[in-house]
Write an enzyme that holds these catalytic residues in place. Structure first.
Site, PDB file in Angstrom:
ATOM      1  N   VAL A  47       1.553  12.278  -0.198  1.00  0.00           N
ATOM      2  CA  VAL A  47       0.683  12.535   0.960  1.00  0.00           C
ATOM      3  C   VAL A  47       1.205  13.665   1.844  1.00  0.00           C
ATOM      4  O   VAL A  47       0.501  14.108   2.753  1.00  0.00           O
ATOM      5  CB  VAL A  47       0.450  11.261   1.815  1.00  0.00           C
ATOM      6  CG1 VAL A  47      -0.243  10.176   1.016  1.00  0.00           C
ATOM      7  CG2 VAL A  47       1.749  10.749   2.433  1.00  0.00           C
ATOM      8  N   TYR A  96      10.151   5.890  13.927  1.00  0.00           N
ATOM      9  CA  TYR A  96       9.151   5.123  13.172  1.00  0.00           C
ATOM     10  C   TYR A  96       8.102   4.549  14.140  1.00  0.00           C
ATOM     11  O   TYR A  96       6.899   4.616  13.871  1.00  0.00           O
ATOM     12  CB  TYR A  96       9.839   4.010  12.375  1.00  0.00           C
ATOM     13  CG  TYR A  96       8.903   3.120  11.581  1.00  0.00           C
ATOM     14  CD1 TYR A  96       8.431   3.500  10.332  1.00  0.00           C
ATOM     15  CD2 TYR A  96       8.496   1.885  12.091  1.00  0.00           C
ATOM     16  CE1 TYR A  96       7.584   2.678   9.608  1.00  0.00           C
ATOM     17  CE2 TYR A  96       7.644   1.054  11.376  1.00  0.00           C
ATOM     18  CZ  TYR A  96       7.188   1.451  10.129  1.00  0.00           C
ATOM     19  OH  TYR A  96       6.346   0.633   9.425  1.00  0.00           O
ATOM     20  N   LYS A 129       4.025   5.417  14.160  1.00  0.00           N
ATOM     21  CA  LYS A 129       2.982   4.404  14.005  1.00  0.00           C
ATOM     22  C   LYS A 129       2.089   4.324  15.254  1.00  0.00           C
ATOM     23  O   LYS A 129       0.911   3.985  15.147  1.00  0.00           O
ATOM     24  CB  LYS A 129       3.616   3.047  13.682  1.00  0.00           C
ATOM     25  CG  LYS A 129       4.218   2.980  12.273  1.00  0.00           C
ATOM     26  CD  LYS A 129       3.137   3.112  11.203  1.00  0.00           C
ATOM     27  CE  LYS A 129       3.668   2.936   9.795  1.00  0.00           C
ATOM     28  NZ  LYS A 129       2.611   2.960   8.771  1.00  0.00           N
ATOM     29  N   GLY A 140       3.023  -7.187  11.303  1.00  0.00           N
ATOM     30  CA  GLY A 140       4.237  -7.444  12.091  1.00  0.00           C
ATOM     31  C   GLY A 140       5.468  -7.203  11.235  1.00  0.00           C
ATOM     32  O   GLY A 140       5.875  -6.052  11.038  1.00  0.00           O
ATOM     33  N   VAL A 141       6.060  -8.269  10.750  1.00  0.00           N
ATOM     34  CA  VAL A 141       7.190  -8.146   9.814  1.00  0.00           C
ATOM     35  C   VAL A 141       6.768  -8.765   8.488  1.00  0.00           C
ATOM     36  O   VAL A 141       6.343  -9.915   8.438  1.00  0.00           O
ATOM     37  CB  VAL A 141       8.462  -8.817  10.360  1.00  0.00           C
ATOM     38  CG1 VAL A 141       9.057  -7.971  11.484  1.00  0.00           C
ATOM     39  CG2 VAL A 141       8.206 -10.230  10.866  1.00  0.00           C
ATOM     40  N   ASP A 171       7.409  -9.336   4.259  1.00  0.00           N
ATOM     41  CA  ASP A 171       8.431  -9.414   3.217  1.00  0.00           C
ATOM     42  C   ASP A 171       8.036  -8.543   2.020  1.00  0.00           C
ATOM     43  O   ASP A 171       7.360  -8.989   1.108  1.00  0.00           O
ATOM     44  CB  ASP A 171       8.597 -10.882   2.788  1.00  0.00           C
ATOM     45  CG  ASP A 171       9.877 -11.089   1.999  1.00  0.00           C
ATOM     46  OD1 ASP A 171      10.566 -10.093   1.700  1.00  0.00           O
ATOM     47  OD2 ASP A 171      10.172 -12.256   1.678  1.00  0.00           O
TER      48      ASP A 171
HETATM   49  N1  LIG Z   1       6.882  -4.349   5.588  1.00  0.00           N
HETATM   50  C1  LIG Z   1       6.682  -4.463   6.895  1.00  0.00           C
HETATM   51  O1  LIG Z   1       7.330  -5.279   7.586  1.00  0.00           O
HETATM   52  C2  LIG Z   1       5.633  -3.623   7.583  1.00  0.00           C
HETATM   53  C3  LIG Z   1       5.375  -3.921   8.927  1.00  0.00           C
HETATM   54  C4  LIG Z   1       4.423  -3.168   9.592  1.00  0.00           C
HETATM   55  C5  LIG Z   1       3.753  -2.154   8.944  1.00  0.00           C
HETATM   56  N2  LIG Z   1       4.044  -1.884   7.634  1.00  0.00           N
HETATM   57  C6  LIG Z   1       3.301  -0.795   7.028  1.00  0.00           C
HETATM   58  O2  LIG Z   1       2.554  -1.285   5.922  1.00  0.00           O
HETATM   59  C7  LIG Z   1       2.456  -0.274   4.911  1.00  0.00           C
HETATM   60  C8  LIG Z   1       2.985  -0.789   3.605  1.00  0.00           C
HETATM   61  O3  LIG Z   1       4.316  -1.239   3.807  1.00  0.00           O
HETATM   62  P1  LIG Z   1       5.173  -1.953   2.669  1.00  0.00           P
HETATM   63  O4  LIG Z   1       6.130  -2.830   3.388  1.00  0.00           O
HETATM   64  O5  LIG Z   1       4.287  -2.489   1.606  1.00  0.00           O
HETATM   65  O6  LIG Z   1       5.998  -0.678   2.149  1.00  0.00           O
HETATM   66  P2  LIG Z   1       6.730  -0.391   0.761  1.00  0.00           P
HETATM   67  O7  LIG Z   1       7.878   0.510   1.080  1.00  0.00           O
HETATM   68  O8  LIG Z   1       7.017  -1.650   0.040  1.00  0.00           O
HETATM   69  O9  LIG Z   1       5.614   0.441  -0.022  1.00  0.00           O
HETATM   70  C9  LIG Z   1       5.239   1.725   0.411  1.00  0.00           C
HETATM   71  C10 LIG Z   1       4.665   2.495  -0.760  1.00  0.00           C
HETATM   72  O10 LIG Z   1       4.382   3.821  -0.286  1.00  0.00           O
HETATM   73  C11 LIG Z   1       4.773   4.750  -1.294  1.00  0.00           C
HETATM   74  N3  LIG Z   1       5.044   6.062  -0.696  1.00  0.00           N
HETATM   75  C12 LIG Z   1       6.113   6.416   0.069  1.00  0.00           C
HETATM   76  N4  LIG Z   1       6.046   7.715   0.381  1.00  0.00           N
HETATM   77  C13 LIG Z   1       4.902   8.200  -0.176  1.00  0.00           C
HETATM   78  C14 LIG Z   1       4.279   9.483  -0.193  1.00  0.00           C
HETATM   79  N5  LIG Z   1       4.852  10.543   0.397  1.00  0.00           N
HETATM   80  N6  LIG Z   1       3.102   9.631  -0.834  1.00  0.00           N
HETATM   81  C15 LIG Z   1       2.524   8.556  -1.460  1.00  0.00           C
HETATM   82  N7  LIG Z   1       3.094   7.327  -1.504  1.00  0.00           N
HETATM   83  C16 LIG Z   1       4.259   7.149  -0.855  1.00  0.00           C
HETATM   84  C17 LIG Z   1       6.030   4.103  -1.900  1.00  0.00           C
HETATM   85  O11 LIG Z   1       6.324   4.645  -3.196  1.00  0.00           O
HETATM   86  C18 LIG Z   1       5.639   2.635  -1.925  1.00  0.00           C
HETATM   87  O12 LIG Z   1       4.992   2.288  -3.141  1.00  0.00           O
HETATM   88  C19 LIG Z   1       3.234   0.925   5.473  1.00  0.00           C
HETATM   89  O13 LIG Z   1       2.340   1.792   6.138  1.00  0.00           O
HETATM   90  C20 LIG Z   1       4.181   0.299   6.462  1.00  0.00           C
HETATM   91  O14 LIG Z   1       4.608   1.209   7.455  1.00  0.00           O
HETATM   92  C21 LIG Z   1       4.954  -2.600   6.946  1.00  0.00           C
END
Ligand SMILES: NC(=O)c1ccc[n+]([C@@H]2O[C@H](COP(=O)([O-])OP(=O)(O)OC[C@H]3O[C@@H](n4cnc5c(N)ncnc54)[C@H](O)[C@@H]3O)[C@@H](O)[C@H]2O)c1
Length: 261
Positions: free
Chosen positions: A65, A157, A161, A188-189, A191
């Site tokens: 992206v 971060y 967001k 939120g958080v 896993d």
């Molecule tokens: N896990 C949490 O606690 C949490 C909390 C709040 C928000 N989020 C948000 O939810 C979304 C998903 O989080 P997750 O925990 O499943 O993350 P994750 O790290 O498990 O998965 C993220 C995916 O994005 C892909 N990615 C990273 N950089 C990229 C790029 N430049 N182009 C295309 N793909 C790319 C990675 O390869 C991975 O498959 C994110 O936007 C994250 O910020 C997560």
């Protein structure tokens, strides 16, 4: 089957929350495109999704992206295979953290490049294709509770967001005249593999044993546990379906009660 015959692109769809949404969208009748930077993870995701649906309903494509050419190539490839895009889940993101005095320019730039700029220009490219097609669409940006308030160790971060929430508001207001709903989800958080990295960084900066931060944040959630990827799929279906046609420019907290705003 709330998404029957819809075409959904999910960035960062190869694992975590994105993969759970891809699985749910398939079960709601959509065709799904897993667009991710990690080709090995795409293969693994396709193997999982392939057990659920015929191969013509699933597509994997490498996407960074951060690069406009990669975004444009993804939109072209999906359009030529499926005829258009109905739903975009703008979910790809990365995490990093450090005390303010130790944040590097490289870390700042990378987080904003993926989480904010990459999110916005993917939205723009897909929205252009939706406008050209003239059938409206649904765009869901993955924000975070981190975008609702600052955190001492997570300044960049959190800011990246907060910008997602703001861009969701502005894009939502601008694009609704094309019947493109832009909304967000603020987890939120959760896993996922991302939280393994988050926990390791907190262990380093707060001198904790590995796993302790993750346990503590889970216990602090009013619901009583960390979120699971599948906890977010209901909201993702709602915001992709006709049921949310009159929901515009909102970011919905899906966080077990962690935050209210
Ligand atoms: N896990 C949490 O606690 C949490 C909390 C709040 C928000 N989020 C948000 O939810 C979304 C998903 O989080 P997750 O925990 O499943 O993350 P994750 O790290 O498990 O998965 C993220 C995916 O994005 C892909 N990615 C990273 N950089 C990229 C790029 N430049 N182009 C295309 N793909 C790319 C990675 O390869 C991975 O498959 C994110 O936007 C994250 O910020 C997560």
């Amino acid at each position: 089957m709330k998404l029957n015959n819809k075409i959904a692109v999910i960035t960062g769809g190869a694992r975590g929350i994105g993969l759970a949404i891809a699985q749910r969208y398939l079960s709601e009748g959509a065709s799904v495109v897993v667009a991710d930077i990690d080709s090995a993870a795409i293969e693994a995701a396709l193997a999982i999704l392939g057990q659920q649906a015929p191969s013509e309903k699933v597509m994997g494509i490498e996407l960074n992206v951060c690069h406009q050419a990669s975004i444009d190539a993804m939109v072209d490839a999906v359009t030529s295979r499926f005829g258009g895009i109905d739903i975009l889940v703008n979910n790809a993101a990365i995490f990093d953290m450090a005390p303010v005095l130790e944040v590097t320019e490289a870390s700042f730039d990378k987080q904003f490049a993926v989480n904010t700029k990459g999110m916005f220009f993917t939205l723009q490219a897909v929205a252009r294709s939706m406008v050209a097609r003239g059938q409206g669409g649904k765009i869901i940006n993955m924000a975070s509770q981190a975008g609702r308030r600052g955190e001492a160790l997570v300044s960049v971060y959190c800011a990246s967001k907060a910008a997602v929430i703001s861009l969701t508001q502005s894009s939502g207001l601008d694009l609704i005249k094309h019947r493109i709903n832009v909304n967000g989800i603020a987890p939120g958080v959760v896993d996922t593999p991302m939280w393994e990295q988050v926990d390791a960084l907190f262990a380093r900066y707060e001198s904790r044993p590995l796993g302790e931060k993750k346990r503590l944040v889970g216990e602090a959630v009013p619901f009583g546990r960390m979120g699971l990827p599948e906890d977010h799929t209901g909201a993702a279906v709602f915001l992709a379906s006709q049921d949310s046609d009159y929901v515009v420019a909102q970011t919905l907290n899906v966080d077990g009660g962690n935050w209210m705003s």
